[in-house]
Scaffold this active site. Structure first.
Site, PDB file in Angstrom:
ATOM      1  N   SER A 144       0.813  -1.224   0.000  1.00 12.05           N
ATOM      2  CA  SER A 144       0.000   0.000   0.000  1.00 12.05           C
ATOM      3  C   SER A 144       0.843   1.269   0.000  1.00 12.05           C
ATOM      4  O   SER A 144       1.907   1.336   0.623  1.00 12.05           O
ATOM      5  CB  SER A 144      -0.877  -0.015   1.262  1.00 12.05           C
ATOM      6  OG  SER A 144      -1.422   1.247   1.491  1.00 12.05           O
ATOM      7  N   GLU A 165       0.186   3.677   1.711  1.00 15.62           N
ATOM      8  CA  GLU A 165       0.267   4.122   3.109  1.00 15.62           C
ATOM      9  C   GLU A 165       1.661   3.864   3.680  1.00 15.62           C
ATOM     10  O   GLU A 165       2.058   4.480   4.662  1.00 15.62           O
ATOM     11  CB  GLU A 165      -0.775   3.385   3.957  1.00 15.62           C
ATOM     12  CG  GLU A 165      -2.162   3.989   3.912  1.00 15.62           C
ATOM     13  CD  GLU A 165      -2.245   5.381   4.510  1.00 15.62           C
ATOM     14  OE1 GLU A 165      -1.904   5.552   5.690  1.00 15.62           O
ATOM     15  OE2 GLU A 165      -2.656   6.302   3.784  1.00 15.62           O
ATOM     16  N   TYR A 177      -1.506   0.151  10.744  1.00 14.69           N
ATOM     17  CA  TYR A 177      -1.789  -0.530   9.467  1.00 14.69           C
ATOM     18  C   TYR A 177      -0.560  -0.447   8.551  1.00 14.69           C
ATOM     19  O   TYR A 177      -0.114  -1.459   7.989  1.00 14.69           O
ATOM     20  CB  TYR A 177      -2.999   0.129   8.802  1.00 14.69           C
ATOM     21  CG  TYR A 177      -3.207  -0.253   7.349  1.00 14.69           C
ATOM     22  CD1 TYR A 177      -3.787  -1.464   6.993  1.00 14.69           C
ATOM     23  CD2 TYR A 177      -2.820   0.621   6.313  1.00 14.69           C
ATOM     24  CE1 TYR A 177      -3.985  -1.808   5.645  1.00 14.69           C
ATOM     25  CE2 TYR A 177      -3.015   0.280   4.983  1.00 14.69           C
ATOM     26  CZ  TYR A 177      -3.592  -0.929   4.650  1.00 14.69           C
ATOM     27  OH  TYR A 177      -3.768  -1.270   3.326  1.00 14.69           O
TER      28      TYR A 177
END
Ligand code: NAP
Ligand code: F7E
Length: 324
Positions: free
Chosen positions: A125, A127, A149
Site C-alpha cells: 500500500s 500508506e 496498518y
C-alpha cells in the site's frame, strides 16, 4: 485451466479480481472467513459460476492455509485479505498487525511449503510512504509508515522481498495507491461522501460528518487496479510496482466534485467532527506509475472526476431503492 487462490474475496478488490480471473478462464478458489452476518454481497453474482469456489479460511489459521493450498495447488495466489482501515488500525493495532503482517507470513510459509512453483501477489500500500514529504512516490521512495496498518504492511512488504530473494520464489508486490469504486467500503472517505450525497439528494439524510478535508490522495478505480495485479503475475521476473494515476486531489476537492455534480450545497450539509481525525495523518500521496507502464503496459483508464461521478450515480441508484 489455471487455478487462482484469492484471500479477501468479500472485499472490494477481491470481487473485481475474481470477475477478471473468471473472464480470463481461471478456476478461482476464493477464501472467506466466517462472519455472523453474510458478507458475500460483492460476489453473490459469481456464486452460480462453476469455476468459482468459495472456501472457508482465515489468515490467522496456519493449518487451514496449508491444507487449502495443498488441496487446490494454485498456479497463482493473490493475498488481498487485511484489516484495511487506517483509522481503525489505531484502535485495533494488535488485530491489524496479526492479520496484515503475521497473516502474510503464514500464507507465505504455506505457499513455500506446498506449492513453491506458484506465483504470489502481495497487496502492498501507498500508506507505507506515510508522512515522507518526497513526491511523487515511486518504488525507491523511503518507507516512513504513519499508522499501525502501514507498519504492518511494511513488514509484509519486506517479508515478501525477503522470501523472493532467499528462496527464489515468484512474489510480486503491488504498491497500490487509493483505489475506489461503487463497491468501496462505506467507511472510506470517497464512498462515505458519495453515499451521503445520494441520500441527502433523496431526502434520506441531512448531515455528513467528516474529518480532515486537507489530506491529499491519488485516487484511482479498483477495476483498473486489479488488472495490474494480474499483469504482475504474468511477468517472467517478479518485482514491485507502484500503481497510481499520477494525480493528487484533496478530500475537499472530492467532496466539492460530488456535491457539485449532485447539485447540493456543501455548507448546508457538511460538518467537521474532531472524532474523525487521526492520531497521525498522511498529508499527501501522489504516485509515479511509470515503471508499471513501461514494464507491463499498464495505464489507468478512469481518473478523478469520472470516478466521483461513477460512484455518485451508483449510490443514487442504491439510495433510490432505499426510499421505495
Ligand atoms: P477490503 O474491502 O477492506 O477487504 C478486505 C478483505 O479482507 C475482506 O474480504 C475481509 O473479509 C478480508 N479479511 C480481513 N481479515 C481477514 C482474515 N483474518 N482472514 C481472512 N480474510 C480477512 O479491502 P480492499 O479495498 O479490497 O483492499 C484489498 C487489499 O489491498 C487489502 O490488503 C488492503 O489493505 C490493500 N490495499 C487497498 C487499497 C485501497 O485503496 N483499496 C490500497 C492499497 C492496498 P470480511 O468481509 O470478512 O471483513
Ligand atoms: O481516508 C480523510 C482521512 O479512510 C482518506 C485504505 O484503502 O487507502 C485507504 O486508506 C483520507 C484520510 O483512506 C474522513 O483522514 C476525512 O486522509 O478513505 P480513507 P486511507 O486512509 O487513505 C490506502 C492506500 C490503503 O492501503 C488503505 O487500506 O480522508 N478523511 N474525513 C476521512 N477518512 C475517513 N475514512 N472518514 C472520514 O470521515
Amino acid at each position: 485451466m489455471k487455478t487462482a487462490f484469492v484471500t479477501g474475496i468479500t472485499g472490494q478488490d477481491g470481487s473485481y479480481l475474481a470477475e477478471l480471473l473468471l473472464f480470463k478462464g481461471y478456476k478461482v478458489v476464493a477464501m472467506k472467513r466466517r462472519t455472523s452476518l453474510i458478507s458475500t454481497d460483492r460476489v453473490n453474482h459469481l456464486m452460480e459460476n462453476e469455476n468459482f469456489h468459495m472456501v472457508y479460511g482465515n489468515l490467522n489459521d496456519s493449518g487451514c492455509l496449508h491444507r487449502l493450498l495443498l488441496e487446490h495447488k494454485p498456479d497463482e495466489i493473490y493475498n488481498l485479505a487485511a484489516q484495511s482501515h487506517v483509522r481503525v488500525s489505531f484502535e485495533t493495532p494488535e488485530e491489524t498487525t496479526e492479520f496484515v503482517a503475521m497473516g502474510t507470513l503464514r500464507l507465505l510459509e504455506a505457499f513455500r511449503n506446498t506449492c513453491p512453483e506458484a506465483r504470489f501477489y502481495q497487496a502492498s500500500s501507498s500508506e507505507m510512504f506515510g508522512d515522507n514529504p518526497e513526491n511523487p512516490q515511486n518504488e525507491t521512495t523511503r518507507l516512513t509508515p504513519a499508522s499501525p496498518y502501514a507498519c504492518a504492511k511494511v513488514y509484509a512488504h519486506n517479508l515478501c522481498r525477503n522470501y523472493r530473494e532467499s528462496y527464489g520464489l515468484h512474489i510480486s508486490s503491488g504498491i497500490l495507491f487509493n483505489h475506489e469504486s461503487p463497491r468501496r467500503g462505506e467507511t472510506f472517505v470517497t464512498r462515505k461522501i458519495t453515499l451521503a450525497a445520494a441520500r441527502i439528494k433523496l431526502g434520506l439524510q441531512d448531515k455528513l460528518y467528516l474529518g480532515n478535508l486537507d489530506a491529499k490522495r491519488d485516487w484511482g478505480f479498483a477495476g483498473d487496479y486489479v488488472e495490474a495485479m494480474w499483469l504482475m503475475l504474468q511477468q517472467d521476473t517478479p518485482d514491485d510496482y507502484v500503481i497510481a494515476t499520477g494525480e493528487t486531489h484533496s478530500v475537499k476537492e472530492f467532496l466539492d466534485a460530488v456535491f457539485e455534480h449532485a447539485g447540493l450545497d456543501v455548507n448546508e450539509h457538511v460538518e467537521i467532527s474532531e472524532r474523525l481525525f487521526r492520531p497521525h495523518e498522511v498529508p499527501l500521496l501522489l504516485g509515479d506509475p511509470s515503471k508499471a507502464e513501461q514494464a507491463m503496459g499498464w495505464k489507468p483508464k478512469v481518473k478523478f472526476s469520472g470516478l466521483a461521478k461513477m460512484m455518485y450515480e451508483s449510490d443514487l441508484e442504491l439510495a433510490g431503492k432505499e426510499s421505495v
